[in-house]
Every structure is written in structure tokens, then in C-alpha cells.
Design a protein around this motif. Structure first.
Motif, PDB file in Angstrom:
ATOM      1  N   GLU A 125       0.817  -1.214   0.000  1.00 15.11           N
ATOM      2  CA  GLU A 125       0.000   0.000   0.000  1.00 15.11           C
ATOM      3  C   GLU A 125       0.852   1.266   0.000  1.00 15.11           C
ATOM      4  O   GLU A 125       0.591   2.203  -0.747  1.00 15.11           O
ATOM      5  CB  GLU A 125      -0.911   0.007   1.232  1.00 15.11           C
ATOM      6  N   GLU A 126       1.875   1.314   0.847  1.00 19.19           N
ATOM      7  CA  GLU A 126       2.636   2.546   1.019  1.00 19.19           C
ATOM      8  C   GLU A 126       3.802   2.697   0.051  1.00 19.19           C
ATOM      9  O   GLU A 126       4.189   3.817  -0.270  1.00 19.19           O
ATOM     10  CB  GLU A 126       3.160   2.655   2.451  1.00 19.19           C
ATOM     11  N   CYS A 127       4.397   1.582  -0.371  1.00 22.56           N
ATOM     12  CA  CYS A 127       5.627   1.671  -1.167  1.00 22.56           C
ATOM     13  C   CYS A 127       5.525   0.986  -2.517  1.00 22.56           C
ATOM     14  O   CYS A 127       6.393   1.159  -3.368  1.00 22.56           O
ATOM     15  CB  CYS A 127       6.801   1.079  -0.382  1.00 22.56           C
ATOM     16  N   GLY A 128       4.502   0.168  -2.715  1.00 26.76           N
ATOM     17  CA  GLY A 128       4.291  -0.443  -4.013  1.00 26.76           C
ATOM     18  C   GLY A 128       5.034  -1.740  -4.260  1.00 26.76           C
ATOM     19  O   GLY A 128       5.042  -2.236  -5.369  1.00 26.76           O
ATOM     20  N   TYR A 129       5.648  -2.290  -3.238  1.00 30.42           N
ATOM     21  CA  TYR A 129       6.379  -3.548  -3.402  1.00 30.42           C
ATOM     22  C   TYR A 129       5.527  -4.724  -2.936  1.00 30.42           C
ATOM     23  O   TYR A 129       4.971  -4.692  -1.839  1.00 30.42           O
ATOM     24  CB  TYR A 129       7.677  -3.537  -2.591  1.00 30.42           C
ATOM     25  N   ARG A 130       5.474  -5.771  -3.749  1.00 29.10           N
ATOM     26  CA  ARG A 130       4.791  -7.008  -3.362  1.00 29.10           C
ATOM     27  C   ARG A 130       5.847  -7.925  -2.743  1.00 29.10           C
ATOM     28  O   ARG A 130       6.722  -8.428  -3.435  1.00 29.10           O
ATOM     29  CB  ARG A 130       4.140  -7.666  -4.568  1.00 29.10           C
ATOM     30  N   VAL A 131       5.764  -8.083  -1.419  1.00 31.33           N
ATOM     31  CA  VAL A 131       6.734  -8.870  -0.666  1.00 31.33           C
ATOM     32  C   VAL A 131       6.033 -10.096  -0.092  1.00 31.33           C
ATOM     33  O   VAL A 131       5.030  -9.953   0.613  1.00 31.33           O
ATOM     34  CB  VAL A 131       7.348  -8.035   0.480  1.00 31.33           C
ATOM     35  N   PRO A 132       6.530 -11.295  -0.358  1.00 34.68           N
ATOM     36  CA  PRO A 132       5.923 -12.495   0.232  1.00 34.68           C
ATOM     37  C   PRO A 132       6.174 -12.553   1.742  1.00 34.68           C
ATOM     38  O   PRO A 132       7.227 -12.105   2.222  1.00 34.68           O
ATOM     39  CB  PRO A 132       6.632 -13.663  -0.451  1.00 34.68           C
ATOM     40  N   VAL A 133       5.228 -13.098   2.468  1.00 34.71           N
ATOM     41  CA  VAL A 133       5.357 -13.240   3.920  1.00 34.71           C
ATOM     42  C   VAL A 133       6.636 -13.987   4.278  1.00 34.71           C
ATOM     43  O   VAL A 133       7.305 -13.668   5.266  1.00 34.71           O
ATOM     44  CB  VAL A 133       4.112 -13.962   4.503  1.00 34.71           C
ATOM     45  N   THR A 134       7.013 -14.955   3.460  1.00 36.61           N
ATOM     46  CA  THR A 134       8.201 -15.761   3.746  1.00 36.61           C
ATOM     47  C   THR A 134       9.492 -14.951   3.646  1.00 36.61           C
ATOM     48  O   THR A 134      10.529 -15.384   4.149  1.00 36.61           O
ATOM     49  CB  THR A 134       8.283 -16.964   2.778  1.00 36.61           C
ATOM     50  N   ASP A 135       9.454 -13.767   3.027  1.00 37.63           N
ATOM     51  CA  ASP A 135      10.645 -12.920   2.930  1.00 37.63           C
ATOM     52  C   ASP A 135      10.816 -11.998   4.133  1.00 37.63           C
ATOM     53  O   ASP A 135      11.809 -11.269   4.210  1.00 37.63           O
ATOM     54  CB  ASP A 135      10.593 -12.066   1.655  1.00 37.63           C
ATOM     55  N   LEU A 136       9.860 -11.999   5.044  1.00 37.65           N
ATOM     56  CA  LEU A 136       9.946 -11.137   6.223  1.00 37.65           C
ATOM     57  C   LEU A 136      10.515 -11.915   7.405  1.00 37.65           C
ATOM     58  O   LEU A 136      10.280 -13.108   7.553  1.00 37.65           O
ATOM     59  CB  LEU A 136       8.564 -10.595   6.602  1.00 37.65           C
ATOM     60  N   ARG A 137      11.244 -11.195   8.242  1.00 36.59           N
ATOM     61  CA  ARG A 137      11.786 -11.781   9.468  1.00 36.59           C
ATOM     62  C   ARG A 137      11.567 -10.766  10.586  1.00 36.59           C
ATOM     63  O   ARG A 137      11.952  -9.595  10.456  1.00 36.59           O
ATOM     64  CB  ARG A 137      13.281 -12.062   9.300  1.00 36.59           C
ATOM     65  N   ARG A 138      10.955 -11.197  11.667  1.00 36.33           N
ATOM     66  CA  ARG A 138      10.686 -10.283  12.768  1.00 36.33           C
ATOM     67  C   ARG A 138      11.997  -9.902  13.448  1.00 36.33           C
ATOM     68  O   ARG A 138      12.788 -10.764  13.828  1.00 36.33           O
ATOM     69  CB  ARG A 138       9.740 -10.914  13.781  1.00 36.33           C
ATOM     70  N   ILE A 139      12.243  -8.602  13.574  1.00 36.08           N
ATOM     71  CA  ILE A 139      13.433  -8.108  14.265  1.00 36.08           C
ATOM     72  C   ILE A 139      13.157  -8.078  15.761  1.00 36.08           C
ATOM     73  O   ILE A 139      13.904  -8.622  16.556  1.00 36.08           O
ATOM     74  CB  ILE A 139      13.816  -6.691  13.781  1.00 36.08           C
ATOM     75  N   THR A 140      12.071  -7.421  16.137  1.00 39.11           N
ATOM     76  CA  THR A 140      11.767  -7.270  17.553  1.00 39.11           C
ATOM     77  C   THR A 140      10.312  -6.845  17.723  1.00 39.11           C
ATOM     78  O   THR A 140       9.662  -6.419  16.776  1.00 39.11           O
ATOM     79  CB  THR A 140      12.694  -6.221  18.212  1.00 39.11           C
TER      80      THR A 140
END
Length: 185
Positions: A125-140
């Protein structure tokens, strides 16, 4: 940045985003109280564009930041304001004083989605990038304590120009707000 006009302070008798409370308590035999606001929890995403070798930040107008600057320059705006006496803001400042650069972020308001799914939606929504959930890693995850309190979950995302699905001339238009990116910090 868009023009800001016809500013008026009005009472906020109910809000989807803020809930004021007063906690009354005794500490070491002394009666005390503390006022605070409950807000939505949120997610924020640290986005690194590997194609451009830069972090992606969101630039947007924040009314609360704007009004802090208005108060700093025109302290009379908030004097004598009560629930019956609100008025137009005369001699408004330029919108740029309320513009911030910040991480992509959003409130946690979809109970059927995970924090990671909400984060992916905010990146799109904010930046226009389609990122898969599997590419995210919780920092904190952490709580911010100010006059308001909430939980925030921070997660990183790496993106490439080719996954940007709605970016147009460096600006995204969504929900009446304008976002853009800063090539280098």
C-alpha cells in the motif's frame, strides 16, 4: 506536497484510533493518577532496495507533527480551547512543516491476519512492493511508552525494483495521502 487549508480545531469526542483513560492508584500510601491514551498496535518494516542499494522510507504529511509546529509558532492557537470553544486556525504554516520521513508502517486492525501479513499489505500500500510473507523476518517487538502506549512489531524486507507493482514516477497515491521514497539517507 499538497496544500493544507481550512484548518479548524474541533473536539474529539470519539475516535477509532485513540482512547483516553485515567488510572487511579495508591503508591506507598499516596493516592495518584496517570492519564494515558490507548492506541492500536502497529507494525513497521525496514525496507532495503537491493537494486538501488538504499533504504526505502515513507514521506507523508502528519497532522499531529504539523499541529506541534503550529503551536510552537502560534501558541495562542491552543490557549482557551475547550469543548465549547474551538476555532479556525488562522495564518496556517506551509504543509512541509508536518512532513516526516519514516519507516513503512501501519496499525494492526485486521484480527484475521498475522503481523507479517499486515506488514506485507503495508509495504504494498505505502511503497508499491509485493513482498511475500516468507521474505519477512521479525526483528523485535516492543512497547512504546509516551502519553499513549502500544505494541510495535518491526520486521525487515529486501526488495528489488522489479517487484514494485504500483510505483509511478516515485510517488504512490493511496487513501488520500502521498508517499514517496528517498534514494539515499
Amino acid at each position: 506536497m499538497e496544500a493544507i487549508e481550512e484548518l479548524a480545531l474541533k473536539p474529539c469526542t470519539s475516535s477509532l484510533y485513540l482512547r483516553p483513560f485515567r488510572l487511579c492508584y495508591r503508591q506507598n500510601g499516596t493516592g495518584k493518577f496517570w492519564d494515558f491514551m490507548r492506541t492500536h498496535d502497529s507494525v513497521s518494516i525496514l525496507i532495503f532496495n537491493t537494486s538501488r542499494q538504499c533504504f526505502v522510507v515513507v514521506k507523508q504529511f502528519r497532522p499531529a507533527v504539523y499541529m506541534c509546529e503550529v503551536e510552537r509558532h502560534h501558541p495562542q492557537v491552543f490557549q482557551h480551547q475547550d469543548k465549547e470553544n474551538f476555532s479556525r486556525v488562522e495564518d496556517p504554516l506551509p504543509a512541509v512543516v508536518g512532513v516526516t520521513y519514516e519507516l513503512c508502517a501501519g496499525i494492526v486492525d485486521k484480527p484475521d491476519l498475522s503481523l507479517e501479513e499486515i506488514a506485507c499489505g503495508e509495504v504494498l500500500e505505502e511503497c508499491g512492493y509485493r513482498v511475500p510473507v516468507t521474505d519477512l523476518r521479525r526483528i523485535t517487538s516492543y512497547r512504546m511508552i509516551k502519553p499513549a502506549w502500544w505494541a510495535q512489531c518491526a520486521t525487515p524486507a529486501a526488495v528489488k525494483d522489479r517487484v514494485c507493482v504500483v510505483l509511478s514516477a516515485g510517488r504512490i497515491f493511496s487513501c488520500g495521502e502521498v508517499w514517496s521514497w528517498c534514494d539515499r539517507l
